[in-house]
Design a protein around this motif. Structure first.
Motif, short mmCIF file in Angstrom:
data_model
loop_
_atom_site.label_atom_id
_atom_site.label_comp_id
_atom_site.label_asym_id
_atom_site.label_seq_id
_atom_site.Cartn_x
_atom_site.Cartn_y
_atom_site.Cartn_z
N UNK A 188 -3.74 -15.03 14.95
CA UNK A 188 -4.65 -14.80 13.82
C UNK A 188 -4.76 -13.31 13.53
N UNK A 189 -4.94 -12.52 14.58
CA UNK A 189 -5.08 -11.07 14.40
C UNK A 189 -3.78 -10.47 13.88
N UNK A 193 -3.19 -8.38 10.49
CA UNK A 193 -2.74 -6.98 10.53
C UNK A 193 -1.45 -6.77 9.76
N UNK A 194 -0.68 -7.83 9.59
CA UNK A 194 0.64 -7.70 8.96
C UNK A 194 0.59 -7.12 7.55
N UNK A 195 -0.32 -7.57 6.67
CA UNK A 195 -0.34 -6.98 5.32
C UNK A 195 -0.65 -5.49 5.33
N UNK A 196 -1.63 -5.07 6.16
CA UNK A 196 -2.00 -3.65 6.19
C UNK A 196 -0.90 -2.79 6.79
N UNK A 197 -0.42 -3.16 7.98
CA UNK A 197 0.59 -2.34 8.64
C UNK A 197 1.95 -2.48 7.95
N UNK A 234 -10.23 -4.88 5.84
CA UNK A 234 -11.43 -5.68 6.02
C UNK A 234 -11.09 -7.03 6.64
N UNK A 235 -10.03 -7.66 6.15
CA UNK A 235 -9.59 -8.92 6.74
C UNK A 235 -9.13 -8.74 8.18
N UNK A 236 -8.55 -7.60 8.48
CA UNK A 236 -8.11 -7.31 9.84
C UNK A 236 -9.31 -7.25 10.79
N UNK A 262 -5.58 -5.35 23.68
CA UNK A 262 -4.75 -4.27 23.14
C UNK A 262 -5.03 -4.06 21.66
N UNK A 263 -5.11 -5.17 20.91
CA UNK A 263 -5.38 -5.07 19.48
C UNK A 263 -6.79 -4.53 19.23
#
Length: 413
Positions: A188-189, A193-197, A234-236, A262-263
């Protein structure tokens, strides 16, 4: 007066550009919507299972002939903000109790009617806000008060079933979340994170190419698109809270705690890297617009920084030590130092500084302690990125990272 001739070729070119832009945006919109569906598909399944479970428990086990509020409460628990579901369930019960208490009291004193209904709703909201309740408590209290006034005349003994249904629905939602269909918190995390990073990686890569080709508009477009990252962050953060919640409530997901930690520990440094990269790209635009010198090493540094961000997300997503991201970040800092030695203008020196700062953020996100990260940055910037990489590997072996402390891990989860 003669009219100016129409440039048909120019009009065709504009129409073609508009058509291409429309197709690009359409593809992006469909892609984003499909991503949203995939991201929330399991949530939808959780809600449907929880609703069915709550209805069955209330109707079959407790003999409630019309357990309307049990599935509604279950859906409310599932649909509440990820990471706040347990709190949502507690608020649900509190809101029901307050609404029933106030509704019964005011019906007894003032009777039923339009103005009585308005007064009961008003007092329910005021009292729950005074008690410190959030939106969920306020909504439940007001809705329950309305129920007492409007349903009770034709339905006796609705108070107890309403409270019991709320309890059953909330419990069913939590059971589904924790035991029946628990989410994989790391997945889920990582998806959040995929769209932002991913966007950050793409725009840093675009900026590196813009520097190589001295294309200022290309760098400006990268800067404009980078603004979308703020929306994804924000979603992250919400996904991190949801991951923490699942790792606590669900025994079958407890083994994911170390990787999730870690995340969690990296999240603030990821946000710093995004903000500092925004400054980097903005200054890169100025470098090109002011026709400042652009050493090849400067473009290489930005490209290596993009690779470091990409590797960081990959390693965090599969729960391994992000050693490759550290190496790329240090190489980026080393190339930035060489670019400075080659000669840059004022804005170019800011780009160099931001590569160092964003590179340091990546190092911190990989678990390197602040003082050690600063030392490694100085070593790499001084023209020794390979030595800095070896030092980072040594630091990781000797436990000089935030990942090595069990006490820090317990605080994070």
């Amino acid at each position: 007066m003669a009219k100016a001739p129409v440039d048909l070729d120019l009009d065709r070119e504009r129409i073609s550009q508009l058509a291409k832009e429309f197709r690009r945006r359409s593809r992006a919109t469909v892609k984003d919507r499909w991503h949203a569906v995939r991201f929330n598909l399991l949530l939808s399944v959780q809600a449907s299972v929880a609703a069915a479970l709550a209805w069955t428990a209330s109707h079959e086990l407790l003999g409630n002939p019309s357990p309307v509020f049990a599935p509604i409460s279950a859906i409310g628990t599932i649909a509440s903000s990820v990471g706040q579901r347990f709190r949502r369930t507690v608020e649900l019960i509190i809101g029901v109790a307050v609404g029933i208490g106030l509704g019964d009291l005011l019906v007894l004193l003032a009777g039923r009617g339009a103005w009585q209904l308005g007064l009961i709703v008003l007092l329910s909201i005021v009292v729950t806000i005074f008690l410190g309740g959030g939106p969920a408590v306020v909504t439940q209290a007001a809705a329950t008060a309305v129920l007492i006034v409007t349903v009770m005349p034709s339905m006796s003994n609705v108070e107890a079933p309403r409270v019991i249904d709320a309890l059953i629905g909330g419990a069913a939602g939590l059971v589904v979340i924790a035991l029946v269909l628990p989410l994989n918190p790391l997945r889920v995390v990582d998806r959040a994170a995929r769209p932002a990073l991913g966007r950050l990686t793409e725009e840093l890569t675009e900026t590196a190419e813009a520097l190589r080709t001295r294309d200022a508009p290309r760098a400006q477009r990268a800067l404009d698109r980078l603004n979308e990252v703020e929306e994804h962050l924000q979603g992250f953060e919400e996904a991190l809270e949801g991951g923490r919640e699942t790792s606590i409530l669900s025994p079958v997901r407890w083994h994911r705690r170390p990787a999730l930690t870690q995340y969690v520990e990296s999240s603030q440094f990821i946000e710093h890297a995004v903000h500092n990269s925004g400054t980097l790209i903005r200054r890169a635009v100025t470098v090109l617009e002011d026709d400042e010198p652009v050493p090849e090493e400067l473009a290489t540094a930005v490209a290596l920084l993009a690779d470091a961000v990409k590797l960081l997300r990959k390693d965090l997503g599969i729960g391994i030590e992000p050693e490759a991201a550290r190496e790329q970040a240090l190489q980026a800092i080393g190339q930035a130092g060489r670019a400075y030695d080659e000669g840059v203008g004022f804005s170019g020196s800011v780009v160099v500084a931001q590569v160092r700062t964003a590179g340091s953020d990546v190092l911190r996100a990989t678990g390197i302690e602040r003082t050690e990260a600063n030392r490694l940055v100085r070593l790499a910037a001084g023209g020794h990125p390979d030595d800095a990489t070896q030092a980072a590997q040594k630091a990781a072996r000797e436990g000089q990272t935030t990942r090595s402390g069990g006490q820090r891990r317990r605080r994070a989860i």
